[in-house]
Scaffold this motif. Structure first.
Motif, mmCIF file in Angstrom:
data_model
loop_
_atom_site.group_PDB
_atom_site.id
_atom_site.type_symbol
_atom_site.label_atom_id
_atom_site.label_comp_id
_atom_site.label_asym_id
_atom_site.label_seq_id
_atom_site.Cartn_x
_atom_site.Cartn_y
_atom_site.Cartn_z
ATOM 1 N N PRO A 221 -52.206 30.722 -70.330
ATOM 2 C CA PRO A 221 -51.463 29.619 -70.945
ATOM 3 C C PRO A 221 -49.965 29.854 -71.088
ATOM 4 C CG PRO A 221 -53.537 29.913 -72.086
ATOM 5 C CD PRO A 221 -53.420 31.058 -71.107
ATOM 6 N N ALA A 222 -49.558 31.040 -71.499
ATOM 7 C CA ALA A 222 -48.127 31.302 -71.682
ATOM 8 C C ALA A 222 -47.382 31.206 -70.356
ATOM 9 C CB ALA A 222 -47.910 32.677 -72.315
ATOM 10 N N GLU A 223 -47.982 31.708 -69.290
ATOM 11 C CA GLU A 223 -47.356 31.632 -67.979
ATOM 12 C C GLU A 223 -47.348 30.197 -67.464
ATOM 13 O OE1 GLU A 223 -45.572 32.902 -64.344
ATOM 14 O OE2 GLU A 223 -45.605 33.600 -66.424
ATOM 15 N N ALA A 224 -48.419 29.463 -67.734
ATOM 16 C CA ALA A 224 -48.467 28.058 -67.326
ATOM 17 C C ALA A 224 -47.387 27.249 -68.029
ATOM 18 C CB ALA A 224 -49.847 27.475 -67.622
ATOM 19 N N ARG A 225 -47.161 27.529 -69.319
ATOM 20 C CA ARG A 225 -46.092 26.834 -70.038
ATOM 21 C C ARG A 225 -44.739 27.157 -69.430
ATOM 22 N NH1 ARG A 225 -48.610 28.841 -74.773
ATOM 23 N NH2 ARG A 225 -46.743 30.008 -75.336
ATOM 24 N N ARG A 226 -44.535 28.419 -69.066
ATOM 25 C CA ARG A 226 -43.253 28.806 -68.459
ATOM 26 C C ARG A 226 -43.017 28.066 -67.147
ATOM 27 N NH1 ARG A 226 -41.097 31.573 -64.614
ATOM 28 N NH2 ARG A 226 -43.116 32.150 -63.724
ATOM 29 N N LYS A 227 -44.043 27.968 -66.328
ATOM 30 C CA LYS A 227 -43.903 27.283 -65.052
ATOM 31 C C LYS A 227 -43.677 25.781 -65.247
ATOM 32 C CE LYS A 227 -46.366 30.663 -62.233
ATOM 33 N NZ LYS A 227 -47.511 30.941 -61.339
ATOM 34 N N LEU A 228 -44.295 25.217 -66.240
ATOM 35 C CA LEU A 228 -44.038 23.806 -66.536
ATOM 36 C C LEU A 228 -42.562 23.574 -66.845
ATOM 37 C CD1 LEU A 228 -47.045 22.664 -68.775
ATOM 38 C CD2 LEU A 228 -46.353 21.630 -66.611
ATOM 39 N N ARG A 229 -41.954 24.518 -67.565
ATOM 40 C CA ARG A 229 -40.563 24.349 -67.982
ATOM 41 C C ARG A 229 -39.573 24.503 -66.830
ATOM 42 N NH1 ARG A 229 -42.347 27.756 -72.175
ATOM 43 N NH2 ARG A 229 -40.975 29.446 -71.481
ATOM 44 N N THR A 230 -40.045 24.909 -65.654
ATOM 45 C CA THR A 230 -39.138 24.980 -64.499
ATOM 46 C C THR A 230 -38.879 23.599 -63.911
ATOM 47 O OG1 THR A 230 -40.919 25.332 -62.874
ATOM 48 C CG2 THR A 230 -39.982 27.291 -63.928
ATOM 49 N N THR A 238 -42.361 19.616 -74.612
ATOM 50 C CA THR A 238 -43.236 18.924 -73.668
ATOM 51 C C THR A 238 -44.276 19.871 -73.099
ATOM 52 O OG1 THR A 238 -41.392 17.474 -73.101
ATOM 53 C CG2 THR A 238 -43.279 17.467 -71.611
ATOM 54 N N ALA A 239 -43.858 21.075 -72.722
ATOM 55 C CA ALA A 239 -44.801 22.049 -72.176
ATOM 56 C C ALA A 239 -45.882 22.403 -73.197
ATOM 57 C CB ALA A 239 -44.060 23.302 -71.729
ATOM 58 N N ALA A 240 -45.498 22.526 -74.466
ATOM 59 C CA ALA A 240 -46.486 22.842 -75.500
ATOM 60 C C ALA A 240 -47.481 21.705 -75.680
ATOM 61 C CB ALA A 240 -45.777 23.129 -76.821
ATOM 62 N N GLU A 241 -46.984 20.468 -75.670
ATOM 63 C CA GLU A 241 -47.873 19.318 -75.823
ATOM 64 C C GLU A 241 -48.903 19.260 -74.699
ATOM 65 O OE1 GLU A 241 -47.739 16.532 -78.270
ATOM 66 O OE2 GLU A 241 -46.854 18.242 -79.324
ATOM 67 N N VAL A 242 -48.493 19.611 -73.496
ATOM 68 C CA VAL A 242 -49.419 19.650 -72.361
ATOM 69 C C VAL A 242 -50.403 20.800 -72.517
ATOM 70 C CG1 VAL A 242 -49.610 19.967 -69.855
ATOM 71 C CG2 VAL A 242 -47.775 18.549 -70.805
ATOM 72 N N ALA A 243 -49.898 21.974 -72.888
ATOM 73 C CA ALA A 243 -50.745 23.157 -73.007
ATOM 74 C C ALA A 243 -51.843 22.966 -74.047
ATOM 75 C CB ALA A 243 -49.891 24.372 -73.355
ATOM 76 N N GLN A 244 -51.509 22.305 -75.141
ATOM 77 C CA GLN A 244 -52.502 22.070 -76.191
ATOM 78 C C GLN A 244 -53.698 21.295 -75.660
ATOM 79 O OE1 GLN A 244 -50.054 19.935 -78.928
ATOM 80 N NE2 GLN A 244 -48.749 21.714 -79.346
ATOM 81 N N ARG A 245 -53.456 20.341 -74.790
ATOM 82 C CA ARG A 245 -54.503 19.445 -74.319
ATOM 83 C C ARG A 245 -55.115 19.888 -72.992
ATOM 84 N NH1 ARG A 245 -50.527 17.111 -77.159
ATOM 85 N NH2 ARG A 245 -51.043 15.397 -78.592
ATOM 86 N N ALA A 246 -54.286 20.133 -71.989
ATOM 87 C CA ALA A 246 -54.799 20.458 -70.658
ATOM 88 C C ALA A 246 -55.322 21.884 -70.567
ATOM 89 C CB ALA A 246 -53.714 20.229 -69.610
#
Length: 320
Positions: A221-230, A238-246
């Motif tokens: 999850p932490a790496e996925a959030r980082r990649k979202l922010r690119t 926004t990345a956190a809101e996605v991570a919570q759900r997806a």
């Protein structure tokens, strides 16, 4: 009848009028309605309905659109009815949706308010939908605007560009648009939906890389959030809101939220906090910071915030 998903796996499907029925079991107690509540984007979300007895949702799986109905079935699961080409895939993913991968055992808060909230809501789980774009688009629409305006934008766009919900869905329900559709939504349609050009460009940009985004569900999850922010236009919130759900990320803290730090401060300290103070105070709760926020929200955290002054006005971008 079967179809194959993007990985070549064969997935059973059903006709529109013939539901696929399953009994979904998870290893921990689960409150179905409460667990799925964060997936609803406003009271009139065309992708989510709750009638007190069942939760109805739509989604676009790799194998196609689906409508599904979940009802509580004992303390550890739900009964699921699913319609449409994506029904088989949805049933496969249903345990994760109900928190089967959400392990609360390491959550040991020290604050009495959190201890009591956890005691009162032992069946609150963090859902994992596995559908990134479906969480990302509404999160982008909610950036820097009132929730009521963002919910209206989401409702208008999904109703206009989404597909008919398979099966006997409640009236007005729609399946979220595909990435290909989001890429072709005209700028004036975003404008009519009260979405400013910046957020509209971010939605289209995300849709353009949707295939890569969906693969993030296999990352930590932490790496996925980082990649979202690119992606330009996708920040920490926004990345956190996605991570919570997806991703079902129990630690994804929505830093930058207009109300969250205040709610946490008043709920736990009896005074407001800013984002930096919230991050520092919740640090000992890693990797369960979002779980703590959900518990505060579900036990009336917003009600503890003093009402001070008028609300800021809702911006209407259609008149700019």
């Amino acid at each position: 009848m079967t179809v194959s998903d993007e990985r070549g796996r064969r997935i059973p499907t059903v006709a529109d009028d013939a539901p696929l029925e399953a009994r979904v079991r998870v290893p921990w107690p689960v409150d179905v309605a409460r667990t799925l509540r964060p997936l609803q984007r406003g009271p009139w979300d065309p992708c989510h309905r709750s009638d007190g007895l069942a939760v109805w949702r739509t989604s676009r799986m790799d194998s196609g659109p689906v409508t599904y109905r979940l009802t509580q079935d004992g303390t550890h699961g739900a009964r699921c009815l699913a319609w449409g080409p994506g029904a088989g895939e949805l049933v496969e993913r249903a345990p994760a949706l109900l928190g089967a991968e959400d392990d609360p055992s390491g959550f040991s808060p020290g604050h009495p308010a959190l201890v009591e909230a956890h005691r009162r809501l032992p069946a609150l789980r963090i859902p994992r939908t596995g559908r990134v774009l479906e969480s990302l688009v509404p999160a982008v629409l909610e950036q820097r605007v009132h929730s009521v305006a963002a919910f209206a934008s989401w409702r208008r766009l999904v109703t206009r560009f989404g597909d008919r919900a398979p099966g006997p869905a409640p009236e007005g329900m729609r399946v979220p648009p595909s990435a290909a559709t989001w890429r072709t939504v005209p700028s004036w349609e975003f404008h009519r939906a009260n979405v400013d050009p910046g957020r509209a460009r971010t939605v289209v940009r995300c849709a353009q890389v949707a295939e890569s985004l969906e693969r993030l569900v296999g990352e930590k999850p932490a790496e996925a959030r980082r990649k979202l922010r690119t992606i330009p236009g996708v920040g920490v919130w926004t990345a956190a809101e996605v991570a919570q759900r997806a991703f079902g990320d129990a630690d994804a803290l929505s830093v930058g939220d207009y109300h969250l730090a205040t709610v946490v401060g008043w709920s736990l300290l009896g005074r407001p906090l800013d984002d930096a103070g919230m991050i520092e105070y919740l640090e000992p709760l890693r990797p369960h910071r979002y779980r703590a926020v959900r518990l505060l929200t579900e036990t009336g955290g917003h009600a503890r915030v003093p009402k001070r002054g008028p609300r800021t006005p809702i911006t209407d971008h259609r008149h700019r």
